[in-house]
Design an enzyme around this catalytic site. Structure first.
Site, short mmCIF file in Angstrom:
data_model
loop_
_atom_site.label_atom_id
_atom_site.label_comp_id
_atom_site.label_asym_id
_atom_site.label_seq_id
_atom_site.Cartn_x
_atom_site.Cartn_y
_atom_site.Cartn_z
N THR A 23 -7.00 0.86 -4.93
CA THR A 23 -8.05 -0.16 -5.01
C THR A 23 -9.43 0.44 -5.29
O THR A 23 -10.25 -0.17 -5.97
CB THR A 23 -8.09 -0.94 -3.68
N ASP A 107 -1.45 1.30 -8.97
CA ASP A 107 -1.44 0.69 -7.64
C ASP A 107 -0.37 1.47 -6.88
O ASP A 107 0.72 1.74 -7.41
CB ASP A 107 -1.03 -0.78 -7.76
N SER A 108 -0.63 1.87 -5.66
CA SER A 108 0.30 2.79 -5.00
C SER A 108 1.65 2.16 -4.69
O SER A 108 2.60 2.85 -4.36
CB SER A 108 -0.33 3.39 -3.74
N SER A 109 1.74 0.84 -4.82
CA SER A 109 3.06 0.20 -4.63
C SER A 109 4.03 0.67 -5.72
O SER A 109 5.24 0.56 -5.57
CB SER A 109 2.93 -1.32 -4.72
N THR A 139 -3.86 2.63 -0.80
CA THR A 139 -3.58 2.70 0.65
C THR A 139 -2.17 2.26 1.00
O THR A 139 -1.62 2.70 2.01
CB THR A 139 -4.57 1.81 1.42
N ASP A 140 -1.57 1.38 0.16
CA ASP A 140 -0.30 0.78 0.55
C ASP A 140 0.79 1.81 0.84
O ASP A 140 1.55 1.66 1.80
CB ASP A 140 0.19 -0.21 -0.52
N1 ASN Z 1 -2.54 -2.11 -3.52
C1 ASN Z 1 -3.51 -1.08 -3.33
C2 ASN Z 1 -2.79 0.25 -3.52
O1 ASN Z 1 -2.10 0.68 -2.64
C3 ASN Z 1 -4.12 -1.20 -1.99
C4 ASN Z 1 -5.30 -0.29 -1.74
O2 ASN Z 1 -5.44 0.77 -2.31
N2 ASN Z 1 -6.18 -0.68 -0.85
O3 ASN Z 1 -2.91 0.86 -4.54
#
Ligand code: ASN
Length: 590
Positions: A23, A107-109, A139-140
């Site tokens: 993000t 996106d880390s997902s 963060t995910d």
């Molecule tokens: N969906 C985002 C990710 O993990 C969430 C984030 O970074 N806050 O890439």
């Protein structure tokens, strides 16, 4: 940079930033927040705490040429990266950093094992050229990646800090700016040789952290280990808690991660079919998330049978709790039933750490199943707290001393400080009498006082080394500031001990290091006359090497030569005369 303080002389440090996505660098578009190439770097350049524009303008050409000459910033596979400079910190350090943007940023997902490998290889390729590393990550799934990297990077000696944010850095209220700032400051100022995660003012051990909030800036927590660093008015580093997995070997990267792993959360009424389906080949490693402190139903033979069948097929199964805090223990029959089925207790490992550790351990194809089980049980990167073992150790055993010495470094609790204070001198004494210089070095690195008294008699490590006649230890201790003039409870100095045990070479070494005999001339004379009476030439020689005056005389002004002549000790007489003793001195009787 140093492990416990910052070097005064060094003014510039270099940090490589691997920007994988998340993000922090996203932009709001039609389909919601999405990563946008080049966007993060352009936003960073608008933030003065991250980008010193003035400095960048000055001598730009000169500095980038210098950087190239030093082979910084041009490792293989890395295109020449733009140098970004932070303003000079209050510690007098300017952190220069270089952002390598991944293609694509994600996106880390969408992260997979191959992304972990890419990060690991980038660190490996650039390891020599940078003082530290920052990984910008969504963060995910950050807790998975940071845990995986903590295992993949073997014998790490530099800081690797993961960070990201909940709100993009371009928005007015965002956490990206402070998170990136903190991560760069840590990687550019401190050697914390771990893979860590920095978020909302705290640096956590990566493999202890987990995402706990989707809506708060405090997105991460480390439920079973306090933060390693806290950013307050001052930066508070818990040096005692840093885990140093480097065992003196060269930094390397393990990339053979096994994908046949899984997480199985048990729940009331879970069917044996579900468990069987989950555990069937090609599954090789499973984190079983159990209740409370590691419990599973002990009235469900059908479930236990499936688990047993899997462990017999050499599937590694780790028992981790569904609770956020606290370890798996073997207090309940409902927990023992799993142990009996061959499940390995995972102590207080996070599921993310346990899962990635399985992938790492299973990738060590050279190991037997038993060795893999052992590795899972052991604390290899600070990821788990090892329960007390009933084994007996001896303080005479070198490996035990070394083990205790290293384990003192990985402590996490406050009490450890006191335990360390109490133990370090004892360990110094044990390592010295065992002649274990390597451990002595490790103990001193950990803050042991080279002159600490190691027992109730006020004896120091140097006393012990002098009794043992261990010249390597004596030299090492002297080089590290051991005092030659300390006296124990019986007024003996290390030199006295070396004399007593007739270690001639040590006496010479000590004298070269400035050791002085701390005896009155009367005390020396009494001792020398006693030796002369007994014709102890060897002892007299040691005393002479120690700098004693061989003409010293007793109450009656009698010298050792008087005594030796009276006793007809020809060798002693010859020795004394050879060493310049005056044959014309008269005693009180004329
Ligand atoms: N969906 C985002 C990710 O993990 C969430 C984030 O970074 N806050 O890439």
């Amino acid at each position: 940079m140093e492990s416990s303080t910052m070097t005064k002389e060094k003014r510039e440090t270099r940090v490589l930033v691997l920007y994988t996505g998340g993000t922090i660098g996203m932009k709001k578009m039609d389909g919601g927040y999405q990563p946008k190439t080049g966007f993060l770097q352009s936003q960073i350049k608008r933030l003065p705490m991250l980008y010193d524009e003035e400095y960048t303008k000055v001598d730009l050409i000169e500095r980038s040429t210098a950087a190239r000459c030093e082979n910084i910033n041009n490792a293989e596979n890395t295109p020449l990266l733009e140098e970004l400079a932070m303003p000079i910190s209050s510690h007098g350090v300017r952190v220069l950093y270089y952002i390598k943007e991944y293609n694509p940023i994600k996106d880390s997902s969408n992260m997979t094992i191959s992304d972990w490998i890419e990060i690991a290889l980038d660190i490996k390729d650039n390891y020599k050229n940078y003082d530290g590393f920052v990984v910008i990550h969504g963060t995910d799934t950050m807790a998975y990646s940071v845990s995986a990297l903590s295992f993949m990077l073997e014998n790490l000696g530099k800081s690797v800090v993961f960070t990201g944010s909940q709100v993009p850095i371009y928005e007015q209220r965002n956490d990206g700016r402070d998170n990136l700032l903190g991560a760069l400051v840590i990687a550019g100022h401190y050697v914390i040789p771990e893979v860590t995660l920095y978020f909302a003012g705290s640096l956590y051990r990566g493999n202890r952290s987990t995402k706990v909030s989707a809506g708060s800036f405090d997105a991460f927590d480390s439920p079973n280990l306090p933060p390693l660093v806290t950013m307050k008015v001052k930066i508070e580093v818990q040096w005692d808690a840093i885990f140093r997995s480097n065992n003196g070997s060269k930094f390397s990267v393990h990339t053979n991660m096994n994908p046949n792993i899984g997480l199985l959360r048990i729940f009331p009424g879970i069917t044996a079919e579900t468990v069987r389906a989950f555990l069937k080949p090609p599954m090789l490693g499973v984190v079983l998330q159990t209740y409370g402190c590691g419990n599973a139903p002990n009235n469900r033979d059908d479930l236990i049978t499936e688990i047993k069948k899997a462990t017999r097929r050499d599937v590694l199964i780790i028992n981790c709790t569904q609770c956020l805090h606290g370890p798996v223990v073997d207090q309940y029959a409902t927990g023992k039933v799993l142990m009996d089925a061959g499940v390995i207790p995972g102590s207080d490992m996070t599921p993310e750490a346990a899962l990635t550790k399985l992938s790492y351990v299973l990738g060590k194809t050279e190991l037997s199943f038993n060795q893999k089980q052992e590795l899972i049980r052991n604390n290899i990167r600070g990821e788990l707290t090892v329960a007390h073992t009933k084994e007996q150790f001896s303080l005479k055993d070198n490996s035990f001393i070394a083990a205790v010495a290293s384990s003192l470094q990985i402590s996490s609790s406050k009490e450890m400080k006191y335990i360390r204070q109490a133990l370090l001198p004892v360990l110094m004494s044990c390592a010295t009498s065992a002649g274990n210089v390597k451990t002595l070095e490790e103990l001193l690195n950990q803050g042991a006082d080279v002159n600490a008294t190691t027992d109730y008699d006020g004896r120091t490590a140097l006393h012990i080394a002098c009794v043992e006649g261990n010249s390597e230890a004596v030299k090492f201790l002297l080089q590290h500031g051991a005092s030659t003039q300390v006296r124990d409870r019986f007024k003996s100095s290390p030199l006295d001990d070396a004399i007593k045990f007739r270690h001639k070479e040590l006496v010479k070494t000590l004298r070269k290091a400035g050791a002085q005999l701390m005896k009155t001339s009367m005390e020396s004379a009494v001792e020398l006359c006693r030796l002369a009476a007994k014709n102890r030439v060897e002892d007299l020689l040691v005393w002479q090497l120690a700098g004693v005056d061989l003409n010293a005389c007793d109450y009656d002004k009698r010298t050792p030569l008087h005594v030796a002549v009276c006793r007809n000790n020809a060798e002693t007489v010859a020795f004394l005369l050879e060493h310049g003793v005056n044959p014309y001195l008269r005693d009180v009787f004329g």
